[in-house]
Design an enzyme around this catalytic site. Structure first.
Site, PDB file in Angstrom:
ATOM      1  N   GLY A   1      25.699  32.217  14.504  1.00  0.00           N
ATOM      2  CA  GLY A   1      24.917  31.958  15.598  1.00  0.00           C
ATOM      3  C   GLY A   1      24.545  30.363  15.464  1.00  0.00           C
ATOM      4  O   GLY A   1      24.772  29.679  14.803  1.00  0.00           O
ATOM      5  N   ASN A   2      23.405  30.129  16.300  1.00  0.00           N
ATOM      6  CA  ASN A   2      22.682  28.789  16.256  1.00  0.00           C
ATOM      7  C   ASN A   2      21.323  28.748  16.527  1.00  0.00           C
ATOM      8  O   ASN A   2      20.644  29.870  16.838  1.00  0.00           O
ATOM      9  CB  ASN A   2      23.422  27.842  17.329  1.00  0.00           C
ATOM     10  CG  ASN A   2      23.499  28.324  18.685  1.00  0.00           C
ATOM     11  OD1 ASN A   2      22.513  28.392  19.073  1.00  0.00           O
ATOM     12  ND2 ASN A   2      24.393  28.835  19.178  1.00  0.00           N
ATOM     13  N   TRP A   3      20.519  27.829  16.699  1.00  0.00           N
ATOM     14  CA  TRP A   3      19.116  27.864  16.505  1.00  0.00           C
ATOM     15  C   TRP A   3      18.575  27.645  17.876  1.00  0.00           C
ATOM     16  O   TRP A   3      17.293  27.535  18.125  1.00  0.00           O
ATOM     17  CB  TRP A   3      18.595  26.360  15.760  1.00  0.00           C
ATOM     18  CG  TRP A   3      18.769  26.545  14.419  1.00  0.00           C
ATOM     19  CD1 TRP A   3      19.503  25.743  13.779  1.00  0.00           C
ATOM     20  CD2 TRP A   3      18.189  27.365  13.361  1.00  0.00           C
ATOM     21  NE1 TRP A   3      19.400  25.769  12.351  1.00  0.00           N
ATOM     22  CE2 TRP A   3      18.657  27.057  12.111  1.00  0.00           C
ATOM     23  CE3 TRP A   3      17.130  28.380  13.551  1.00  0.00           C
ATOM     24  CZ2 TRP A   3      18.089  27.534  11.012  1.00  0.00           C
ATOM     25  CZ3 TRP A   3      16.615  29.109  12.322  1.00  0.00           C
ATOM     26  CH2 TRP A   3      17.208  28.462  11.114  1.00  0.00           C
ATOM     27  N   SER A   4      19.436  27.831  19.082  1.00  0.00           N
ATOM     28  CA  SER A   4      18.899  27.675  20.515  1.00  0.00           C
ATOM     29  C   SER A   4      18.064  28.792  20.701  1.00  0.00           C
ATOM     30  O   SER A   4      18.300  30.149  20.468  1.00  0.00           O
ATOM     31  CB  SER A   4      19.978  27.404  21.200  1.00  0.00           C
ATOM     32  OG  SER A   4      19.490  27.577  22.655  1.00  0.00           O
TER      33      SER A   4
ATOM     34  N   ALA B   1      23.697  27.198  24.035  1.00  0.00           N
ATOM     35  CA  ALA B   1      24.545  26.532  23.281  1.00  0.00           C
ATOM     36  C   ALA B   1      25.543  27.682  22.890  1.00  0.00           C
ATOM     37  O   ALA B   1      25.357  28.793  22.441  1.00  0.00           O
ATOM     38  CB  ALA B   1      23.769  26.484  21.893  1.00  0.00           C
TER      39      ALA B   1
END
Ligand code: CTP
Length: 409
Positions: free
Chosen positions: A205-208, A272
């Site tokens: 995943g990512n931090w968005s 993102a």
């Protein structure tokens, strides 16, 4: 003089939630006149509205007729908020009827008008209501999308009144003079960050967090647009007045975005999106098993923005052959959170994606994911660059819609 707000209350059970909306408005210093429909008083009585607003409450044009209330209330309003807006009220407003004090007020008001609908799903989705909402939106009236969830009785679906705080936020923007340059436009926004499952307990995943995407949705609604958000793993309260479709992975987002983009005037990809996903998702939790794991094999995800640009290109070709002077093409906007914000890299990405605008925002130095502020340079396919100084994400949202609205006009 404090701004004058008319709170029109329709005959729906959600009228009780509008007591909270009334409080938010009065506590902000606005002078609020509550105008219920006669049947709305079956849900919340006159005494409640009068005590909370400190103003008289009437439903017909005959009480205090010497003050000519059926025109005076609308004429002197700075904003009319109708909540809950029932199917019947939307129909009477669209038809221009004036059979009670509220509909008369709507016909005489020249200020911004905001409808917060609440009704059962079947009523909201009925072609008659869809047509009435389109008519009202085409006149520059802001009609919020209802929230989805539990309705009266055992039913659930789209039709819930948006949260009072969300209605209030749109009302404040309208009172502050938000332009209604997206009235009658359909816009699509992607928000959040996609997750690519490795096994039932892990993902890439990512931090968005979706903060910027939701700010874009709120701003679009206040500017009069019919806004749809494709939200990937966003834990924030829904942006009031926008339709929210939830997805998890990049492939799900692709399907939802391509579907909702058909007929949209603008698409803003603020999400993102993971570039890669595991080649295979393990059905069982992967165990340590006392030895180094197999390397994770990845496969590339579809590039949704590039696909939208390619689709638009094909459609333009077809349209131009059918109608040599087609309407405006769909406006496509990408976002790029970068550690390298150089102009060369930005222009290369803009060209690679084939979009009209690329909003390049730096990551680091207190800016980036989950922060209330942002700053950006918006690169346009026509060669212009619009800097947006550091400030709340709402400001960047409005700057993006300014550029989109200019391309749609
Ligand atoms: N985007 C997309 N589909 C993808 C990846 C990105 O639609 N598979 C969109 C994003 O929503 C964003 C824009 O493309 O609007 C730019 O995203 P970014 O991650 O910066 O671009 P990438 O193509 O992934 O480039 P890189 O990661 O190499 O910088």
């Amino acid at each position: 003089m404090p701004p004058r707000v008319v709170l029109g209350v329709g005959a729906g059970i959600a009228a009780y939630k509008c007591c909270e909306l009334l409080r938010l408005l009065t506590e902000s210093g606005f002078r609020v006149r509550v105008v219920p429909t006669p049947d709305a008083l079956r849900f919340v009585g006159e005494a409640t509205w009068a005590a909370l607003s400190g103003e008289p409450v009437t439903t017909d044009a005959w009480t205090d007729a010497w003050q000519v209330p059926h025109v005076r209330i609308g004429q002197s309003a700075d904003l009319v908020v109708v909540a809950p807006a029932t199917a019947d009220l939307l129909a009477r407003a669209a038809a221009g009827m004036a059979d009670d004090l509220l509909t008369s007020t709507l016909l005489t008001a020249t200020c911004p008008v905001l409808f917060a609908p609440a009704m059962h799903t079947e009523m909201w989705q009925h072609p008659a209501t869809r047509a009435n909402v389109s008519v009202l939106r085409s006149r520059g009236t802001v009609v919020l999308e209802p929230a989805a969830g539990r309705l009266t009785g055992a039913d659930s679906g789209p039709g819930r009144l948006p949260e009072p705080e969300e209605i209030f936020a749109v009302a404040v923007r309208l009172l502050a003079g938000a332009p209604r340059d997206l009235a009658g436009r359909r816009v699509l926004i992607s928000a959040g960050g996609t997750r690519e499952e490795i096994d039932p307990v892990r993902f890439i995943g990512n931090w968005s967090t979706g903060t910027q995407g939701y700010a874009l949705a709120r701003a679009a609604v206040a500017r009069g647009a019919e806004a749809t958000v494709v939200a990937a793993n966003v834990a924030l309260p829904d942006p009031g007045g926008a339709k929210v479709l939830r997805v998890v992975s990049a492939c799900e987002m692709r399907d939802a975005v391509l579907d909702a983009a058909a007929g949209a005037d603008a698409v803003v990809m603020a999400a993102a999106v993971a570039d890669y996903r595991p080649e295979a998702r393990s059905a069982a939790k992967i165990k340590k098993a006392g030895q180094p794991p197999e390397p994770l094999r990845l496969t590339e995800n579809p590039d949704i923005l590039a696909e939208l640009a390619a689709l638009r290109h094909q459609q333009r070709g077809r349209q131009q052959r059918a109608h040599p002077e087609p309407g405006h093409p769909q406006v496509l906007v990408g976002f790029a959170a970068e550690t390298d914000t150089s102009a060369d890299a930005a222009r290369a990405k803009l060209a690679r994606k084939g979009c009209d605008l690329l909003v390049v925002n730096p990551v680091g130095g207190g800016l980036g994911f989950g922060t209330p502020d942002n700053e950006a340079a918006v690169y346009a396919a026509d060669g212009t660059v619009t800097p947006v100084p550091r400030g709340p994400k709402e400001v960047l949202a409005d700057a993006v819609w300014d550029l989109v609205a200019a391309r749609l006009s």
